[in-house]
Enzyme design. Structure first.
Site, short mmCIF file in Angstrom:
data_model
loop_
_atom_site.label_atom_id
_atom_site.label_comp_id
_atom_site.label_asym_id
_atom_site.label_seq_id
_atom_site.Cartn_x
_atom_site.Cartn_y
_atom_site.Cartn_z
N ASP A 476 0.82 -1.21 0.00
CA ASP A 476 0.00 0.00 0.00
C ASP A 476 0.86 1.27 0.00
O ASP A 476 2.05 1.23 0.33
CB ASP A 476 -0.92 -0.03 1.23
CG ASP A 476 -2.28 0.57 0.94
OD1 ASP A 476 -2.38 1.40 0.03
OD2 ASP A 476 -3.24 0.20 1.64
N ASP A 546 -10.69 1.90 -3.64
CA ASP A 546 -11.30 1.64 -2.33
C ASP A 546 -12.82 1.70 -2.44
O ASP A 546 -13.53 1.38 -1.49
CB ASP A 546 -10.83 2.68 -1.30
CG ASP A 546 -9.50 2.29 -0.67
OD1 ASP A 546 -9.02 1.18 -0.93
OD2 ASP A 546 -8.95 3.11 0.09
#
Ligand code: GLA
Length: 726
Positions: A476, A546
């Site tokens: 990430d 997301d």
């Protein structure tokens, strides 16, 4: 595929495309053509020269010759071309006047790799040929090498440049484009992909009229805001018709792309480093290599262009065992538990997932010491003993016993102020000593221009990966870079930080790929914030967004598919109401959207009904039966979610035997119409039988007459047909 020079003209061709340019006045490179293959002659696009106002003339007696009107290949700033320059080099006297002229060329078999950078590769020299043109400034004793690769099997080329300082002066690169190209006429549209967090890769199309369009990122990442890609299209071009040129920078950091109209009916396209955050000091005998731009040509609209990008990226950008190996269906803990993970919860979720046929359990954020919220612990990659008293190793073993693999989340480029790492090495972050650094998601960015920092990242991750049987890593990156300053770099190298950060990151990723060749890496940056070709070289899949709402995802995945094949797109079925937009969509629709990429689930399976569990079990079995087609087949966009209420696409297996057709109707409609959707890419002489309703259709029928959509009386409806050739 061939590259040859005839008189003063270079011609690069394969079966589909031709690229050509000439040496003008023994000095300058004049761009001639990039497009559909022509049996090229040296007369392509021969211009007429005129004496025009305000045009400077490098040869005083030839007033009709000016660089300002020439279609150039790699233009300079101070020789009379006042359009956007491809490079600007400052010399020791503080001036930026240079004179690089054509010096020579060589033809190289295959495609040279780009040291330390991601790039399209070949597996043998027969797949490509590369032309290297050298420009030289005799006074500075510096060279610019322009590289052009043409491929045997792709309607695409790659371009990058190398600057070599063989002189005594220190040179300073202020601007550097990987490519520059001038198109004749201005009758084009420009399409770009822009967005934001949870709203990535929106398609924006506009006419060129005059002036300059610039897209860029100075965020330290390619960014969700702008994708490093430009699509130039004939005005009348559509999804399946007309000429399209796609340019994509194979790079994950700051970039700039320019589309500039010239005063005499031309368009300049450039792609390269962002001059706002790039500068490079080149001392004697040093050289600099730029990242490359992939340039694709299509004579049949956007879809054919995307097919070329997909094929090339799937086969010659993605690497490692997972290039070919079937990707596992995963369950991710994030939307189920957020930071609140522990051994018991993970084992229970894993057990339920295993029962449904899921193959990989991903332990997302929250597993390491003190990571109870986003304020703490990034950088300290050791497990939290309160949450995992028996260690991650034990968790992995237990889940492996269930027949599932285990993956784990890291955000390796970051450090929290409240962490052991920061307390020990506060000089390892990117900042200026003079000011308090800016926080974003409560964290700082590590200075990856410093090799010691890179070593720390490599070793701390290696420690976890070597002691556990983890086979997947979610990598990430949840903030952008401010306070561009490095403790490590010298004063005159501070402007190199952004690019050196990327080189450090690429080095880390390369090393980890070498050490752990069987680990599947998935890139992520708060979703699709760094979904770019550079990352795919190290990590063959990326978390697309997301935002897992099925309706939003149709758009995001559709936009992403302009460049990237579906198998590179992480796509998960999550709970409703959706946690980003609150929408409730049917499980079936969430599934069909997610199975159109790299399928996963991201929800607490303890919270769903037995009926839903049964449905998920069936979905997973279904996906397993067709996923090879999703991973290796061709993807055709049929109906664009940005244009209306209906969305459709289809996949076709490599042998054209299996077709997967997905249809969505976003809102129910009162109008009872029978509008067919026309499929693409089938064998027109084949007969295809629908596994869903047993009906046989001709390939030609499906492509030219189409298939009439089933009436469905609900919002967010969808269905999928699998058609097999009989
Ligand atoms: C980012 C990712 C999410 C999740 C969180 C964890 O936002 O995109 O999927 O991993 O970080 O903090």
């Amino acid at each position: 595929m061939q590259i040859y020079k005839q008189d003063n003209t270079f011609i690069l061709s394969n079966n589909e495309i031709t690229y050509s340019f000439s040496i003008e006045k023994q000095r300058y490179l004049r761009h001639r053509y990039f497009g559909k293959r022509i049996n090229a002659s040296t007369n392509i696009n021969q211009p007429y020269f005129f004496d025009r106002g305000f045009c400077s003339n490098p040869f005083p007696d030839e007033r009709d010759f000016s660089l300002d009107t020439l279609f150039q290949e790699y233009p300079d700033m101070n020789q009379g071309d006042f359009r956007s320059p491809a490079y600007v080099i400052q010399t020791e006297d503080g001036k930026r006047v240079t004179r690089f002229f054509y010096k020579g060329y060589k033809i190289i078999k295959g495609k040279p790799s780009l040291k330390g950078l991601p790039a399209i590769y070949t597996e043998n020299d027969k797949e490509a040929a590369t032309l290297c043109i050298t420009l030289e400034d005799e006074y500075l004793k510096a060279k610019i090498n322009l590289y052009y690769t043409i491929f045997k099997d792709f309607a695409a080329m790659c371009r990058h440049v190398e600057i070599v300082n063989s002189g005594k002066q220190n040179l300073y690169l202020e601007r550097l484009m990987a490519m520059s190209m001038d198109f004749a006429g201005t009758d084009y549209d420009v399409l770009t992909l822009s967005g934001s967090h949870i709203n990535e890769k929106n398609i924006n199309r506009r006419h060129i009229s005059a002036d300059t369009i610039v897209i860029d990122s100075n965020r330290g990442a390619s960014s969700p805001q702008e994708t490093p890609a430009i699509f130039l299209m004939e005005r009348e071009a559509t999804e399946n018709f007309g000429q399209v040129w796609g340019f994509n920078f194979v790079y994950s950091g700051d970039f700039q792309a320019v589309v500039q109209t010239g005063q005499y009916n031309s368009v300049r396209v450039q792609m390269g480093m962002n001059p706002l955050t790039f500068g490079w000091s080149l001392k004697e005998n040093e050289s600099f290599v730029s990242p490359e731009t992939v340039m694709v040509y299509s004579d049949e609209g956007m879809n054919k262009m995307s097919q070329t990008f997909h094929n090339m990226y799937r086969k010659r950008l993605c690497r490692g065992v997972y290039r070919e190996k079937i990707r596992p269906i995963l369950i991710n803990s994030w939307e189920a538990f957020c930071f609140d993970v522990d051994e018991e919860k993970c084992l229970s979720l894993a057990k339920k997932a295993a029962d449904l046929g899921i193959e990989l359990f991903v332990l997302d954020d929250g597993w390491f010491k003190n990571r109870v919220c986003d304020k703490n612990a990034l950088g300290d990659w050791v497990e939290d003993e309160n949450k995992f008293p028996n260690g991650i190793e034990h968790l992995v073993k237990e889940i492996n016993k269930m027949g599932m693999q285990v993956g784990i989340w890291f955000e390796p480029e970051m450090v929290s102020p409240n962490s052991d790492l920061y307390r020990k090495h506060s000089d390892w972050i990117i900042r200026s000593q003079n000011y308090e650094p800016i926080l974003s998601r409560c964290q700082y960015v590590l200075d990856l221009s410093n090799p010691e920092v890179c070593d720390y990242v490599i070793e701390s991750l290696s420690k976890v990966l070597s002691k556990t049987n983890v086979t997947y890593v979610k990598w990430d990156m949840n903030r952008h870079i401010t306070d561009l300053g490095s403790y490590y770099l010298e004063k005159d190298r501070q402007r190199e930080l952004s690019h050196r950060y990327m080189l450090g990151l690429y080095h880390i990723l390369d090393e980890l790929n070498k050490r752990f060749p069987n680990v599947l890496f998935e890139g992520c940056s708060s979703g699709g914030g760094r979904f770019d070709a550079g990352m795919l070289y190290y990590m063959p899949q990326t978390w697309t967004s997301d935002n897992t709402d099925a309706v939003c995802r149709m758009k995001i995945q559709y936009g992403t598919s302009l460049l990237f094949p579906p198998i590179t797109m992480g796509a998960h079925v999550s709970a409703v109401p959706n946690h980003q937009v609150g929408r409730v969509t049917p499980l079936q629709t969430r599934f069909i959207v997610a199975m159109s990429g790299n399928l996963g689930y991201e929800m607490d399976l303890a919270q769903i009904s037995d009926e839903e569990k049964e449905a998920i079990k069936e979905q997973i079995a279904f996906y397993k039966s067709i996923r090879e087609v999703i991973q290796k087949g061709s993807f055709y966009r049929l109906k664009n979610p940005q244009n209306g209420n209906e969305v459709a696409w289809n996949f076709v297996s490599e042998d054209k035997k299996t077709v997967i057709y997905c249809y969505f109707k976003i809102l129910a409609e009162p109008l009872r119409v029978n509008t067919p959707v026309r499929l693409k890419g089938l064998d027109e002489n084949g007969i295809y039988k629908s596994k869903t309703n047993g009906i046989c259709y001709g390939g030609d029928e499906l492509m030219y007459a189409g298939i009439v959509s089933k009436p469905i009386l609900e919002d967010f409806a969808s269905y999928v047909y699998v058609l097999e050739k009989v």
